[in-house]
Motif scaffolding. Sequence first.
Motif, short mmCIF file in Angstrom:
data_model
loop_
_atom_site.label_atom_id
_atom_site.label_comp_id
_atom_site.label_asym_id
_atom_site.label_seq_id
_atom_site.Cartn_x
_atom_site.Cartn_y
_atom_site.Cartn_z
N SER A 40 0.83 -1.20 0.00
CA SER A 40 0.00 0.00 0.00
C SER A 40 0.87 1.25 0.00
CB SER A 40 -0.94 0.01 1.21
OG SER A 40 -0.21 0.09 2.41
N ILE A 41 0.36 2.26 -0.67
CA ILE A 41 1.01 3.57 -0.73
C ILE A 41 -0.03 4.57 -0.26
CG2 ILE A 41 2.15 5.28 -2.20
CD1 ILE A 41 1.67 1.96 -3.75
N GLU A 42 0.34 5.42 0.70
CA GLU A 42 -0.57 6.46 1.19
C GLU A 42 0.14 7.80 1.13
OE1 GLU A 42 -1.89 5.57 5.13
OE2 GLU A 42 -3.10 3.87 4.47
N ALA A 43 -0.63 8.85 0.92
CA ALA A 43 -0.09 10.21 0.90
C ALA A 43 -1.16 11.18 1.39
CB ALA A 43 0.36 10.59 -0.50
N GLU A 44 -0.76 12.08 2.26
CA GLU A 44 -1.67 13.14 2.68
C GLU A 44 -1.76 14.16 1.55
OE1 GLU A 44 -3.40 12.89 5.50
OE2 GLU A 44 -2.33 11.02 5.78
N VAL A 45 -2.99 14.57 1.23
CA VAL A 45 -3.20 15.50 0.13
C VAL A 45 -3.54 16.88 0.70
CG1 VAL A 45 -4.58 15.99 -1.92
CG2 VAL A 45 -4.05 13.62 -1.30
N PRO A 46 -2.74 17.89 0.37
CA PRO A 46 -3.04 19.23 0.88
C PRO A 46 -4.35 19.76 0.30
CG PRO A 46 -1.20 19.30 -0.67
CD PRO A 46 -1.57 17.86 -0.48
N GLU A 47 -5.01 20.63 1.05
CA GLU A 47 -6.30 21.17 0.62
C GLU A 47 -6.19 21.96 -0.67
OE1 GLU A 47 -9.70 24.02 2.53
OE2 GLU A 47 -8.65 22.62 3.84
N ALA A 48 -5.10 22.67 -0.83
CA ALA A 48 -4.94 23.55 -2.00
C ALA A 48 -4.09 22.87 -3.08
CB ALA A 48 -4.31 24.87 -1.57
N GLN A 63 -2.29 3.45 -12.13
CA GLN A 63 -1.41 2.32 -12.41
C GLN A 63 -1.53 1.23 -11.33
OE1 GLN A 63 2.54 3.81 -12.92
NE2 GLN A 63 1.90 5.33 -14.40
N ALA A 64 -2.11 1.56 -10.20
CA ALA A 64 -2.28 0.60 -9.10
C ALA A 64 -3.45 -0.32 -9.39
CB ALA A 64 -2.51 1.34 -7.79
N ASP A 65 -3.54 -1.40 -8.64
CA ASP A 65 -4.68 -2.31 -8.78
C ASP A 65 -5.95 -1.71 -8.21
OD1 ASP A 65 -3.36 -4.59 -10.02
OD2 ASP A 65 -2.26 -4.74 -8.14
N ARG A 66 -5.80 -0.93 -7.13
CA ARG A 66 -6.92 -0.22 -6.51
C ARG A 66 -6.40 1.10 -5.98
NH1 ARG A 66 -9.03 -3.49 -1.76
NH2 ARG A 66 -6.82 -3.67 -1.41
N PHE A 67 -7.28 2.10 -5.92
CA PHE A 67 -6.89 3.37 -5.31
C PHE A 67 -8.14 4.10 -4.85
CE2 PHE A 67 -7.50 4.43 -9.78
CZ PHE A 67 -8.20 5.63 -9.73
N GLY A 68 -7.94 5.07 -3.98
CA GLY A 68 -9.07 5.83 -3.48
C GLY A 68 -8.60 7.04 -2.69
N LEU A 69 -9.56 7.76 -2.15
CA LEU A 69 -9.29 8.95 -1.36
C LEU A 69 -10.17 8.91 -0.12
CD1 LEU A 69 -7.82 11.76 -1.33
CD2 LEU A 69 -9.93 12.69 -2.29
N LEU A 70 -9.55 8.98 1.05
CA LEU A 70 -10.27 9.04 2.31
C LEU A 70 -10.33 10.48 2.77
CD1 LEU A 70 -8.55 6.05 4.15
CD2 LEU A 70 -10.77 6.05 3.02
N ALA A 71 -11.51 10.98 3.03
CA ALA A 71 -11.67 12.35 3.51
C ALA A 71 -12.33 12.30 4.88
CB ALA A 71 -12.52 13.16 2.54
N THR A 72 -11.78 13.07 5.83
CA THR A 72 -12.35 13.09 7.17
C THR A 72 -13.18 14.35 7.37
OG1 THR A 72 -10.52 14.28 8.19
CG2 THR A 72 -10.32 11.87 8.04
N SER A 73 -14.01 14.34 8.39
CA SER A 73 -14.83 15.51 8.70
C SER A 73 -13.98 16.68 9.17
CB SER A 73 -15.87 15.15 9.76
OG SER A 73 -15.23 14.72 10.94
N GLY A 75 -11.36 17.66 7.61
CA GLY A 75 -10.74 18.27 6.44
C GLY A 75 -9.49 17.55 5.94
N GLY A 76 -9.08 16.48 6.61
CA GLY A 76 -7.91 15.74 6.15
C GLY A 76 -8.26 14.85 4.97
N ARG A 77 -7.30 14.69 4.06
CA ARG A 77 -7.51 13.83 2.89
C ARG A 77 -6.29 12.94 2.71
NH1 ARG A 77 -9.21 18.00 -1.73
NH2 ARG A 77 -7.11 18.69 -1.23
N THR A 78 -6.52 11.64 2.63
CA THR A 78 -5.45 10.68 2.43
C THR A 78 -5.71 9.92 1.15
OG1 THR A 78 -5.17 10.41 4.82
CG2 THR A 78 -4.21 8.71 3.41
#
Length: 100
Positions: A40-48, A63-73, A75-78
């Motif tokens: 697994s590869i994870e990265a925090e995504v800045p708001e801007a 290019q990955a087999d699966r990917f997605g974006l987790l957003a928290t209430s 404001g964090g995005r992974t």
Amino acid sequence: MSGDGGCPAPAPEVGAAAIAARLSAIGLTTRVEQHARHTSIEAEVPEALPAETWREVLEVVAQADRFGLLATSLGGRTLWAAVRKVVPATGDVRGPGHQR
């Protein structure tokens, strides 16, 4: 066959490392973790994050087999991506309960 569409997929470890390296080159801080069946590869995504950068990020994680974006209430995005590991072929891999 030549070109990207006809080339075989890289080994999973190479694919995961390449994805992490490209995300880092874009400016994201990545974390890579090894699991039993995938990397697994994870990265925090800045708001801007500019739209052009988002397009580049999506090209990379596609290019990955699966990917997605987790957003928290809060404001964090992974961003996450998973690359399956190759399971070695060793005899009968069907597991218990699968009879001929």
